[in-house]
Design a protein around this motif. Structure first.
Motif, PDB file in Angstrom:
ATOM      1  N   ARG A  42      32.748  20.915  -1.103  1.00 58.73           N
ATOM      2  CA  ARG A  42      32.896  19.500  -0.734  1.00 58.73           C
ATOM      3  C   ARG A  42      31.648  19.070   0.018  1.00 58.73           C
ATOM      4  O   ARG A  42      31.123  19.808   0.850  1.00 58.73           O
ATOM      5  CB  ARG A  42      34.122  19.312   0.149  1.00 58.73           C
ATOM      6  CG  ARG A  42      35.419  19.509  -0.582  1.00 58.73           C
ATOM      7  CD  ARG A  42      36.554  18.867   0.172  1.00 58.73           C
ATOM      8  NE  ARG A  42      36.454  17.420   0.179  1.00 58.73           N
ATOM      9  CZ  ARG A  42      36.814  16.654  -0.845  1.00 58.73           C
ATOM     10  NH1 ARG A  42      37.297  17.179  -1.939  1.00 58.73           N
ATOM     11  NH2 ARG A  42      36.692  15.346  -0.775  1.00 58.73           N
ATOM     12  N   HIS A  43      31.181  17.882  -0.313  1.00 60.70           N
ATOM     13  CA  HIS A  43      30.002  17.356   0.387  1.00 60.70           C
ATOM     14  C   HIS A  43      30.474  16.297   1.373  1.00 60.70           C
ATOM     15  O   HIS A  43      30.971  15.263   0.957  1.00 60.70           O
ATOM     16  CB  HIS A  43      29.005  16.747  -0.605  1.00 60.70           C
ATOM     17  CG  HIS A  43      28.342  17.785  -1.457  1.00 60.70           C
ATOM     18  ND1 HIS A  43      27.099  18.295  -1.174  1.00 60.70           N
ATOM     19  CD2 HIS A  43      28.766  18.435  -2.559  1.00 60.70           C
ATOM     20  CE1 HIS A  43      26.776  19.195  -2.073  1.00 60.70           C
ATOM     21  NE2 HIS A  43      27.773  19.304  -2.925  1.00 60.70           N
ATOM     22  N   ASN A  44      30.334  16.614   2.665  1.00 57.98           N
ATOM     23  CA  ASN A  44      30.715  15.629   3.680  1.00 57.98           C
ATOM     24  C   ASN A  44      29.591  14.625   3.880  1.00 57.98           C
ATOM     25  O   ASN A  44      28.427  14.941   3.636  1.00 57.98           O
ATOM     26  CB  ASN A  44      31.022  16.329   5.002  1.00 57.98           C
ATOM     27  CG  ASN A  44      32.323  17.099   4.910  1.00 57.98           C
ATOM     28  OD1 ASN A  44      33.184  16.794   4.081  1.00 57.98           O
ATOM     29  ND2 ASN A  44      32.464  18.115   5.739  1.00 57.98           N
ATOM     30  N   ALA A  45      29.975  13.460   4.351  1.00 56.87           N
ATOM     31  CA  ALA A  45      28.972  12.412   4.594  1.00 56.87           C
ATOM     32  C   ALA A  45      27.948  12.916   5.609  1.00 56.87           C
ATOM     33  O   ALA A  45      28.337  13.397   6.669  1.00 56.87           O
ATOM     34  CB  ALA A  45      29.659  11.160   5.100  1.00 56.87           C
ATOM     35  N   PRO A  46      26.645  12.818   5.292  1.00 55.79           N
ATOM     36  CA  PRO A  46      25.622  13.281   6.243  1.00 55.79           C
ATOM     37  C   PRO A  46      25.682  12.485   7.544  1.00 55.79           C
ATOM     38  O   PRO A  46      26.105  11.318   7.544  1.00 55.79           O
ATOM     39  CB  PRO A  46      24.310  13.004   5.519  1.00 55.79           C
ATOM     40  CG  PRO A  46      24.665  12.741   4.114  1.00 55.79           C
ATOM     41  CD  PRO A  46      26.061  12.255   4.082  1.00 55.79           C
ATOM     42  N   ARG A 102      23.408  11.136   9.281  1.00 57.19           N
ATOM     43  CA  ARG A 102      22.608   9.890   9.337  1.00 57.19           C
ATOM     44  C   ARG A 102      23.342   8.737   8.641  1.00 57.19           C
ATOM     45  O   ARG A 102      23.233   7.586   9.052  1.00 57.19           O
ATOM     46  CB  ARG A 102      21.211  10.101   8.767  1.00 57.19           C
ATOM     47  CG  ARG A 102      21.129  10.436   7.320  1.00 57.19           C
ATOM     48  CD  ARG A 102      19.656  10.583   6.892  1.00 57.19           C
ATOM     49  NE  ARG A 102      19.549  10.876   5.479  1.00 57.19           N
ATOM     50  CZ  ARG A 102      19.701  12.082   4.946  1.00 57.19           C
ATOM     51  NH1 ARG A 102      19.990  13.097   5.728  1.00 57.19           N
ATOM     52  NH2 ARG A 102      19.595  12.272   3.652  1.00 57.19           N
ATOM     53  N   LEU A 103      24.131   9.070   7.610  1.00 51.63           N
ATOM     54  CA  LEU A 103      24.919   8.022   6.952  1.00 51.63           C
ATOM     55  C   LEU A 103      26.034   7.546   7.887  1.00 51.63           C
ATOM     56  O   LEU A 103      26.274   6.340   7.999  1.00 51.63           O
ATOM     57  CB  LEU A 103      25.527   8.563   5.644  1.00 51.63           C
ATOM     58  CG  LEU A 103      26.496   7.621   4.939  1.00 51.63           C
ATOM     59  CD1 LEU A 103      25.794   6.366   4.434  1.00 51.63           C
ATOM     60  CD2 LEU A 103      27.181   8.321   3.769  1.00 51.63           C
ATOM     61  N   MET A 104      26.696   8.504   8.563  1.00 48.70           N
ATOM     62  CA  MET A 104      27.765   8.130   9.486  1.00 48.70           C
ATOM     63  C   MET A 104      27.209   7.264  10.617  1.00 48.70           C
ATOM     64  O   MET A 104      27.836   6.293  11.019  1.00 48.70           O
ATOM     65  CB  MET A 104      28.431   9.388  10.064  1.00 48.70           C
ATOM     66  CG  MET A 104      29.267  10.162   9.076  1.00 48.70           C
ATOM     67  SD  MET A 104      30.577   9.187   8.312  1.00 48.70           S
ATOM     68  CE  MET A 104      31.710   8.986   9.669  1.00 48.70           C
ATOM     69  N   LYS A 136      24.603   5.351  10.461  1.00 48.55           N
ATOM     70  CA  LYS A 136      24.291   4.039   9.895  1.00 48.55           C
ATOM     71  C   LYS A 136      25.564   3.194   9.739  1.00 48.55           C
ATOM     72  O   LYS A 136      25.591   2.015  10.061  1.00 48.55           O
ATOM     73  CB  LYS A 136      23.624   4.244   8.521  1.00 48.55           C
ATOM     74  CG  LYS A 136      22.573   3.198   8.189  1.00 48.55           C
ATOM     75  CD  LYS A 136      22.073   3.353   6.782  1.00 48.55           C
ATOM     76  CE  LYS A 136      21.035   4.415   6.600  1.00 48.55           C
ATOM     77  NZ  LYS A 136      20.533   4.498   5.208  1.00 48.55           N
ATOM     78  N   LEU A 137      26.627   3.829   9.240  1.00 51.31           N
ATOM     79  CA  LEU A 137      27.893   3.110   9.036  1.00 51.31           C
ATOM     80  C   LEU A 137      28.484   2.657  10.376  1.00 51.31           C
ATOM     81  O   LEU A 137      28.958   1.532  10.496  1.00 51.31           O
ATOM     82  CB  LEU A 137      28.912   4.004   8.314  1.00 51.31           C
ATOM     83  CG  LEU A 137      28.614   4.337   6.850  1.00 51.31           C
ATOM     84  CD1 LEU A 137      29.608   5.360   6.327  1.00 51.31           C
ATOM     85  CD2 LEU A 137      28.654   3.086   5.987  1.00 51.31           C
ATOM     86  N   ARG A 138      28.424   3.566  11.370  1.00 48.25           N
ATOM     87  CA  ARG A 138      28.954   3.219  12.701  1.00 48.25           C
ATOM     88  C   ARG A 138      28.152   2.061  13.287  1.00 48.25           C
ATOM     89  O   ARG A 138      28.721   1.129  13.848  1.00 48.25           O
ATOM     90  CB  ARG A 138      28.873   4.418  13.641  1.00 48.25           C
ATOM     91  CG  ARG A 138      29.979   5.397  13.407  1.00 48.25           C
ATOM     92  CD  ARG A 138      30.233   6.285  14.607  1.00 48.25           C
ATOM     93  NE  ARG A 138      31.265   7.238  14.277  1.00 48.25           N
ATOM     94  CZ  ARG A 138      31.021   8.474  13.832  1.00 48.25           C
ATOM     95  NH1 ARG A 138      29.805   8.895  13.711  1.00 48.25           N
ATOM     96  NH2 ARG A 138      32.023   9.287  13.532  1.00 48.25           N
ATOM     97  N   TYR A 153      32.189   9.932   0.273  1.00 52.82           N
ATOM     98  CA  TYR A 153      30.863  10.493   0.007  1.00 52.82           C
ATOM     99  C   TYR A 153      30.933  11.576  -1.069  1.00 52.82           C
ATOM    100  O   TYR A 153      30.090  11.622  -1.972  1.00 52.82           O
ATOM    101  CB  TYR A 153      30.248  11.054   1.295  1.00 52.82           C
ATOM    102  CG  TYR A 153      28.899  11.703   1.042  1.00 52.82           C
ATOM    103  CD1 TYR A 153      27.756  10.919   0.895  1.00 52.82           C
ATOM    104  CD2 TYR A 153      28.780  13.077   0.902  1.00 52.82           C
ATOM    105  CE1 TYR A 153      26.531  11.499   0.622  1.00 52.82           C
ATOM    106  CE2 TYR A 153      27.552  13.657   0.628  1.00 52.82           C
ATOM    107  CZ  TYR A 153      26.433  12.867   0.491  1.00 52.82           C
ATOM    108  OH  TYR A 153      25.219  13.426   0.210  1.00 52.82           O
ATOM    109  N   ASN A 154      31.948  12.448  -0.985  1.00 48.63           N
ATOM    110  CA  ASN A 154      32.076  13.521  -1.979  1.00 48.63           C
ATOM    111  C   ASN A 154      32.279  12.928  -3.381  1.00 48.63           C
ATOM    112  O   ASN A 154      31.669  13.382  -4.353  1.00 48.63           O
ATOM    113  CB  ASN A 154      33.243  14.438  -1.610  1.00 48.63           C
ATOM    114  CG  ASN A 154      33.196  15.746  -2.379  1.00 48.63           C
ATOM    115  OD1 ASN A 154      32.167  16.405  -2.446  1.00 48.63           O
ATOM    116  ND2 ASN A 154      34.304  16.098  -3.002  1.00 48.63           N
TER     117      ASN A 154
END
Lengths: 118, 188
Positions: free
Chosen positions: A23-27, A29-31, A33-35, B24-25
């Motif tokens: 599973r690829h969790n949200a990086p 830096r993306l979190m 940016k979203l926050r 994301y996944n």
């Protein structure tokens, strides 16, 4: 086709392989940016949403109008004293006073005042 | 039932925490690379929060975000197709799987041979998945990888249950063919 048609042994094996894919969790830096975009917006945006600008604007306009009016009123006030009403009041007081005018301006006024009381 | 928006006071932080990883996944498996996946997730959340009045509180929020994400992706594919005259049923250009330091610096020791085999299998599966047409790939990602219910997949893909089932079935067949072809390429 129905869900029951999807359970052949071949299908199950492939499904198992797919479900084991990592599973690829949200990086982070993306979190971040979203926050930044949705959870903690910039101060001007939060002000815009949190503050009720209509009543605040009306209040500010009223204060401005009042300040301008008061300034105008102050400027319009005469800078010299009008002596006529003062003199009229003075004459009226003099005519009504029980102390004679000569005594009122005498140097020993207090002594004379005491003598009236006696 | 866990991720629902019930009133005006939306807790964006908890919604992000609950749904961002899943989204994301899904986006990563759909687009095949990290950068496109990040753009898709950001775009999907932006649209979801912008049009939160259109959200049906009876449905899970995560499924709604995934539906938006899928629509954004389809829109991107259609734009790409219009610009480059490529059919929507064609696969996207395959991109290499990207790893992170967290993958490299794992706590537990694994048999190196096993690790290599597993990594190769994952890469092969990922690349084969990228070769599938969008609709089949999406059905497989949602059902086999994400493990969503048929109801959620129907809602995300906006098509009847029968169509979802046939896309999963056909997708698996195409994936098997793609894997056989990959194996042949490796052997050659």
């Amino acid at each position: 086709m129905t869900p029951d048609d999807l359970n052949s042994p071949d299908d199950v094996e492939l499904r198992l392989r797919l479900s084991r894919l990592p599973r690829h969790n949200a990086p982070s830096r993306l979190m971040t940016k979203l926050r930044h975009e949705f959870v903690s917006p910039p101060w001007w945006q939060s002000w815009r949403t949190a503050f009720s600008w209509k009543p605040a604007g009306a209040f500010a306009a009223a204060v401005l109008v009042a300040a301008l009016w008061l300034t105008y009123q102050k400027r319009e006030k005469p800078k010299t004293i009008d002596f006529a009403p003062l003199l009229a009041a003075h004459m009226r007081t003099q005519s009504q006073t029980l102390v004679p005018d000569s005594d009122m301006t005498a140097a020993d006024f207090s002594y004379q005042l005491a003598s009236y009381e006696n | 039932m866990e991720d629902k928006v019930t009133d005006e006071t939306i807790d964006y932080e908890s919604l992000l925490q609950r749904c961002a990883d899943k989204a994301y996944n899904f986006a990563y498996r759909l687009s095949g690379n990290d950068q496109d996946a990040q753009d898709l997730v950001q775009e999907a959340f932006a649209r979801a929060f912008e049009h939160k009045d259109r959200y049906d509180p009876k449905r899970p929020f995560g499924a709604w975000v995934n539906r938006i994400l899928y629509n954004v992706f389809l829109d991107g594919v259609r734009r790409y197709e219009r610009k480059h005259s490529v059919s929507i049923d064609n696969a996207l250009p395959s991109k290499n799987e990207q790893g992170t330091w967290a993958d490299v610096l794992k706590g537990k020791d694994e048999d190196p041979m096993e690790t290599v085999m597993r990594k190769e299998d994952e890469t092969m599966l990922h690349e084969a998945l990228q070769k599938l047409p969008v609709h089949y790939r999406t059905a497989l990602i949602l059902y086999d990888i994400e493990g969503l219910s048929y109801e959620d997949i129907v809602s995300i893909m906006s098509c009847p249950l029968g169509t979802v089932c046939s896309r999963i079935h056909k997708g698996r067949q195409l994936l098997k063919q793609a894997l056989i072809q990959k194996n042949r390429e490796v052997m050659a």
